[in-house]
Design a protein around this motif. Structure first.
Motif, PDB file in Angstrom:
ATOM      1  N   ALA A  89       0.846  -1.207   0.000  1.00 49.48           N
ATOM      2  CA  ALA A  89       0.000   0.000   0.000  1.00 49.48           C
ATOM      3  C   ALA A  89       0.877   1.252   0.000  1.00 49.48           C
ATOM      4  N   ALA A  90       1.963   1.218   0.795  1.00 48.12           N
ATOM      5  CA  ALA A  90       2.858   2.381   0.836  1.00 48.12           C
ATOM      6  C   ALA A  90       3.552   2.563  -0.521  1.00 48.12           C
ATOM      7  N   PHE A  91       3.922   1.448  -1.126  1.00 48.77           N
ATOM      8  CA  PHE A  91       4.551   1.478  -2.451  1.00 48.77           C
ATOM      9  C   PHE A  91       3.611   2.177  -3.444  1.00 48.77           C
ATOM     10  N   GLU A  92       2.330   1.822  -3.384  1.00 49.11           N
ATOM     11  CA  GLU A  92       1.360   2.430  -4.308  1.00 49.11           C
ATOM     12  C   GLU A  92       1.186   3.922  -4.020  1.00 49.11           C
ATOM     13  N   THR A  93       1.217   4.295  -2.757  1.00 50.94           N
ATOM     14  CA  THR A  93       1.121   5.721  -2.414  1.00 50.94           C
ATOM     15  C   THR A  93       2.281   6.486  -3.038  1.00 50.94           C
ATOM     16  N   LEU A  94       3.474   5.930  -2.926  1.00 51.44           N
ATOM     17  CA  LEU A  94       4.652   6.601  -3.486  1.00 51.44           C
ATOM     18  C   LEU A  94       4.584   6.614  -5.012  1.00 51.44           C
ATOM     19  N   ARG A  95       4.099   5.509  -5.570  1.00 51.58           N
ATOM     20  CA  ARG A  95       4.003   5.428  -7.037  1.00 51.58           C
ATOM     21  C   ARG A  95       2.993   6.457  -7.561  1.00 51.58           C
ATOM     22  N   ALA A  96       1.870   6.599  -6.823  1.00 52.62           N
ATOM     23  CA  ALA A  96       0.852   7.566  -7.254  1.00 52.62           C
ATOM     24  C   ALA A  96       1.405   8.993  -7.226  1.00 52.62           C
ATOM     25  N   LYS A  97       2.414   9.215  -6.407  1.00 54.04           N
ATOM     26  CA  LYS A  97       3.024  10.550  -6.355  1.00 54.04           C
ATOM     27  C   LYS A  97       4.135  10.705  -7.395  1.00 54.04           C
ATOM     28  N   VAL A 191       9.890   2.240   8.064  1.00 57.41           N
ATOM     29  CA  VAL A 191       9.099   3.473   8.193  1.00 57.41           C
ATOM     30  C   VAL A 191       7.606   3.135   8.261  1.00 57.41           C
ATOM     31  N   VAL A 192       7.162   2.256   7.381  1.00 60.23           N
ATOM     32  CA  VAL A 192       5.752   1.860   7.379  1.00 60.23           C
ATOM     33  C   VAL A 192       5.379   1.271   8.745  1.00 60.23           C
ATOM     34  N   ASP A 193       6.247   0.407   9.273  1.00 57.77           N
ATOM     35  CA  ASP A 193       5.926  -0.263  10.536  1.00 57.77           C
ATOM     36  C   ASP A 193       6.002   0.667  11.738  1.00 57.77           C
ATOM     37  N   ASP A 194       7.049   1.466  11.815  1.00 60.72           N
ATOM     38  CA  ASP A 194       7.128   2.383  12.955  1.00 60.72           C
ATOM     39  C   ASP A 194       5.946   3.363  12.911  1.00 60.72           C
ATOM     40  N   GLY A 195       5.571   3.766  11.700  1.00 56.32           N
ATOM     41  CA  GLY A 195       4.401   4.650  11.572  1.00 56.32           C
ATOM     42  C   GLY A 195       3.127   3.936  12.012  1.00 56.32           C
ATOM     43  N   ALA A 196       2.901   2.731  11.490  1.00 56.56           N
ATOM     44  CA  ALA A 196       1.654   2.002  11.790  1.00 56.56           C
ATOM     45  C   ALA A 196       1.573   1.610  13.266  1.00 56.56           C
ATOM     46  N   MET A 197       2.725   1.360  13.873  1.00 54.67           N
ATOM     47  CA  MET A 197       2.721   0.921  15.279  1.00 54.67           C
ATOM     48  C   MET A 197       2.778   2.103  16.248  1.00 54.67           C
ATOM     49  N   GLY A 198       2.699   3.314  15.727  1.00 55.12           N
ATOM     50  CA  GLY A 198       2.654   4.507  16.583  1.00 55.12           C
ATOM     51  C   GLY A 198       3.910   4.701  17.409  1.00 55.12           C
ATOM     52  N   ILE A 199       5.054   4.308  16.833  1.00 55.77           N
ATOM     53  CA  ILE A 199       6.319   4.424  17.568  1.00 55.77           C
ATOM     54  C   ILE A 199       6.716   5.903  17.676  1.00 55.77           C
ATOM     55  N   ALA A 221       6.642  11.744   2.891  1.00 53.82           N
ATOM     56  CA  ALA A 221       5.989  11.366   1.635  1.00 53.82           C
ATOM     57  C   ALA A 221       4.774  10.468   1.882  1.00 53.82           C
ATOM     58  N   LEU A 222       4.804   9.696   2.958  1.00 48.66           N
ATOM     59  CA  LEU A 222       3.702   8.773   3.259  1.00 48.66           C
ATOM     60  C   LEU A 222       2.689   9.389   4.230  1.00 48.66           C
ATOM     61  N   GLY A 223       2.926  10.626   4.632  1.00 53.52           N
ATOM     62  CA  GLY A 223       1.992  11.300   5.543  1.00 53.52           C
ATOM     63  C   GLY A 223       2.002  10.701   6.943  1.00 53.52           C
ATOM     64  N   LEU A 224       3.169  10.210   7.391  1.00 54.38           N
ATOM     65  CA  LEU A 224       3.277   9.598   8.725  1.00 54.38           C
ATOM     66  C   LEU A 224       4.057  10.532   9.657  1.00 54.38           C
ATOM     67  N   THR A 225       3.792  10.386  10.960  1.00 53.64           N
ATOM     68  CA  THR A 225       4.495  11.213  11.946  1.00 53.64           C
ATOM     69  C   THR A 225       5.789  10.517  12.358  1.00 53.64           C
ATOM     70  N   PRO A 226       6.917  11.177  12.207  1.00 50.92           N
ATOM     71  CA  PRO A 226       8.178  10.511  12.568  1.00 50.92           C
ATOM     72  C   PRO A 226       8.397  10.470  14.078  1.00 50.92           C
ATOM     73  N   PRO A 227       9.157   9.465  14.541  1.00 47.16           N
ATOM     74  CA  PRO A 227       9.526   9.402  15.959  1.00 47.16           C
ATOM     75  C   PRO A 227      10.739  10.290  16.232  1.00 47.16           C
ATOM     76  N   GLU A 228      11.161  10.328  17.496  1.00 41.59           N
ATOM     77  CA  GLU A 228      12.473  10.911  17.795  1.00 41.59           C
ATOM     78  C   GLU A 228      13.492   9.775  17.733  1.00 41.59           C
ATOM     79  N   PHE A 229      14.741  10.127  17.472  1.00 38.92           N
ATOM     80  CA  PHE A 229      15.766   9.099  17.255  1.00 38.92           C
ATOM     81  C   PHE A 229      16.923   9.231  18.248  1.00 38.92           C
ATOM     82  N   TYR A 230      17.435   8.084  18.662  1.00 38.02           N
ATOM     83  CA  TYR A 230      18.658   8.012  19.475  1.00 38.02           C
ATOM     84  C   TYR A 230      19.531   6.938  18.832  1.00 38.02           C
TER      85      TYR A 230
END
Ligand code: GLU
Length: 308
Positions: A89-97, A191-199, A221-230
């Motif tokens: 699904a994420a692949f298709e979102t990127l392809r559509a863009k 990215v898809v998983d961390d986004g979907a799992m609300g990380i 690009a996928l409209g997801l909220t990024p986490p903070e990183f360490y």
């Protein structure tokens, strides 16, 4: 109750070693110190290198050490090998863009043989193929797929390494998201998983620091909220080599024969700046006094005397 959601995301390609434990402990402490939630996701994208038996073993090893999780683990939907529909699904979102193009370079066929599929190819000639050329190539063999990155500088603040900036087109280039045989690339899946799992917080080895700008761009690009990183330091053998799963001398099989859980945690606590000595300690005690400011930034050489 805190809203921090962290994760362990091990690839079950062998027995864990001291370096894996070091990152896992810091991910665990950072979440437990604030009363957050920890997810265990099994990153078994590569069917050749990853085996379920390794996944079960690493869960048992984490439990032995007292590094428990709240979600995932043995639950099949937390194994990347079962999450292909989300990546598609994420692949298709990127392809559509208009961001995805087929790539017929033979190097792309080897994606995932290198750790994390790191590949730099800023000017892939396939980006310029006409529809007819694509059709001609595709008649001979199936393509892999790349995303087209913009010429843009991406900056973020890493909780361990400090400020980090990368120019996507120059330093990263168009990167692979799917292999010719259908296997999904780490960069997309994570990215898809961390986004979907609300990380909200990613703690991992600093070998992945340079992957983070392209991942931040994928979040956007996928409209997801990024986490903070360490990004935490890597553990090195005395000759400067990074500890790896093939270093059987420091894998969990050997470590469990040599140490009690508390003694091993004591060693890891010393290496991560959480206590002066390697005195035995429990995971819960460490969580009670955990601080990021004491964690070193530079890679750490594990000498024989440390292991005594
Ligand atoms: N699965 C990766 C590994 O085992 C970690 C990926 C990540 O933390 O983003 O090295």
């Amino acid at each position: 109750m805190d809203f921090t959601r962290g994760r362990f995301a091990p690839s079950p390609s062998g027995r864990m070693h001291l370096g894996n434990l070091f990152s896992a402990l810091l991910a665990w402490l950072s979440v437990r110190a604030v009363g957050g939630t920890l997810v265990l996701r099994v990153e078994d994208l590569d069917p050749v290198r990853c085996q379920p038996a390794h996944a079960w073993q690493l869960m048992e090893d984490l439990e032995w050490l007292g590094l428990t999780w709240d979600e995932g683990g043995g639950v099949p939907s937390y194994w990347q090998s079962n999450r292909g529909a989300r990546y598609a699904a994420a692949f298709e979102t990127l392809r559509a863009k208009g961001l995805v193009y087929p790539c017929f370079c033979t190097r792309l066929q080897r994606l995932n043989e290198a750790p994390h599929g790191h590949e730099i190819s800023s000017a892939c000639p396939c980006a310029a193929l006409t529809d007819q050329e694509v059709a001609e190539h595709a008649a001979r063999r199936p393509p892999g797929w790349r995303v087209r990155v913009p010429s843009r500088s991406i900056s973020f603040f890493d909780g361990c390494q400090g400020a980090y900036t990368q120019d996507l087109a120059r330093d990263c280039g168009d990167f692979p998201i799917r292999r010719w045989d259908g296997a999904w690339a780490y960069q997309l899946a994570v990215v898809v998983d961390d986004g979907a799992m609300g990380i909200t917080q990613v703690v991992r080895g600093r070998d992945l620091l340079s992957s983070t700008p392209r991942q931040l761009w994928l979040y956007e690009a996928l409209g997801l909220t990024p986490p903070e990183f360490y990004h935490v330091p890597l553990l090195l053998a005395p000759d400067g080599r990074r500890l790896a799963k093939r270093d059987a001398d420091l894998d969990m099989g050997v470590l469990r024969r040599r140490y009690t859980p508390e003694a091993l945690l004591g060693l890891l606590a010393k290496l991560s700046g959480q206590q002066e000595t390697a005195a035995p300690v429990s995971a819960a005690e460490l969580a009670g006094r955990f601080t990021w400011t004491a964690v070193p930034r530079e890679d750490i050489v594990v000498t024989q005397d440390l292991l005594a």
